[in-house]
Design an enzyme around this catalytic site. Structure first.
Site, PDB file in Angstrom:
ATOM      1  N   CYS A  61       0.805  -1.182  -0.256  1.00 58.48           N
ATOM      2  CA  CYS A  61       0.019  -0.044  -0.116  1.00 58.48           C
ATOM      3  C   CYS A  61       0.881   1.305   0.089  1.00 58.48           C
ATOM      4  CB  CYS A  61      -0.936  -0.013   1.256  1.00 58.48           C
ATOM      5  SG  CYS A  61      -0.001  -0.419   2.868  1.00 58.48           S
TER       6      CYS A  61
ATOM      7  N   HIS B 286      -3.082   6.404   4.617  1.00 57.62           N
ATOM      8  CA  HIS B 286      -1.610   6.545   5.016  1.00 57.62           C
ATOM      9  C   HIS B 286      -1.292   7.792   4.566  1.00 57.62           C
ATOM     10  CE1 HIS B 286      -1.637   2.337   6.277  1.00 57.62           C
ATOM     11  NE2 HIS B 286      -0.917   1.869   5.165  1.00 57.62           N
TER      12      HIS B 286
END
Length: 338
Positions: A132, A245
């Site tokens: 990710c 994130h």
């Protein structure tokens, strides 16, 4: 895309698997029949797809010859066992674990960055989805790399607990609740308290002192860009945020570039939403959570380096960082190779 496909989602009861199913519906992926799969422990439940409840099946009992495309997100051990079997039965596996990412004959793909690599799926009928944190970083850096070249990447990540799974989300919520009541917090998922704290460790430590999560960003960047000369220096940090994130990135470009030059190429790049003014910047909570773009802000010239550029990048790690990227790979696959 008039052809329809029988589609497997392995790990259908998990956060990424459920989001994959939602995105397949949102993007009108041509699904003839959906097969949600999980372990025997989770089999028997249901997922919602196109207005219907679809039963989650036990992977141990599944006939893989029924499926043409499989999205795997149930852990590396599960992918190691079932991906070769699925592939041998004609199901193209798009794997969201790290199990196959570093195999030379398995393409590692971000559709906005290296869609041409999908052609190599024929080697083993397996395509790997990157980590990710790598995905959002390289979506942001690809236009800069193409325009100016990049010799070095320094990156510090601020990664949400959803990257560790449902148990981590529950742990953060529970710790916050207990601490606010003056009660001690119990840690099971993480080695130390995550609530109101930051942990400079994601995954296990390697012999060189970096964590495996950090080294994933090194290996994957070089493989996806096809450039062994690019140097990546990451620090990966877990933060008490549920979804999304964030990354603080410092680049050293090969050709000199001003901040406005970088903004110009980012402005035209696919998958990116650029925040141009100093006062406006994206955050994981207010912009990225639950959305698809990679958001870029705080673009500025590095005052300490003549070829340096700094930027701030955020994205939803469950969507673009996992489920969405996998579905986008499948979209390119069926568009260009079927």
């Amino acid at each position: 895309m008039s052809q329809e496909f029988n589609v497997v989602v392995l790990g259908a009861s998990g956060a990424v698997g459920q989001t994959m199913i939602e995105i397949l519906e949102e993007r009108n992926f041509p699904v003839a029949k959906l097969f949600p799969l999980a372990s025997s422990r989770s089999a028997g439940g249901t997922v919602s797809f196109n207005g219907k409840q679809v039963e989650i099946l036990d992977v141990d009992d599944f006939d893989w010859s029924q499926a043409q495309i499989g999205f795997f997100s149930a852990g590396g051990d599960v992918s190691e066992k079932w991906a070769p079997i699925a592939a041998e039965n004609g199901c193209v596996v798009i794997d969201n674990t790290s199990q196959f990412r570093y195999d030379n004959d398995v393409p590692l793909v971000i559709p906005e960055v290296n869609p041409e690599a999908i052609a190599d799926f024929r080697n083993r009928n397996i395509i790997a989805n990157p980590n990710c944190s790598t995905i959002q970083m390289l979506v942001a850096l690809k236009p800069i790399y193409d325009a100016f070249g990049i010799s070095r990447i320094n990156v510090a990540t601020y990664q949400s607990v959803s990257g560790s799974g449902k148990e981590a989300i529950t742990e953060l919520a529970g710790q916050c609740s207990k601490l606010l009541q003056g009660l001690p917090a119990e840690s099971k998922v993480y080695p130390k308290q995550i609530a109101f704290n930051v942990l400079p460790q994601i995954d296990k430590f390697m012999e060189n002192g970096y964590t495996k999560e950090e080294m994933k960003m090194v290996w994957e960047t070089q493989k996806i860009f096809g450039d062994d000369n690019i140097v990546v220096n990451p620090t990966a940090v877990r933060v008490p945020v549920f979804y999304g994130h964030s990354e603080a990135i410092h680049l050293e470009t090969i050709q000199p570039a001003e901040a406005e030059d970088v903004k110009a190429v980012l402005r035209e790049a696919p998958g990116i939403e650029l925040f141009e003014s100093n006062e406006e910047y994206p955050t994981a909570v207010t912009e990225s959570a639950g959305t698809d773009p990679v958001y870029v802000g705080r673009v500025r010239k590095d005052i300490s380096h003549s070829h340096g550029i700094n930027l701030w990048v955020v994205s939803d790690n469950i969507r673009k960082g996992a489920a969405l990227n996998s579905v986008q790979i499948a979209e390119v696959l069926i568009r260009d190779y079927y």
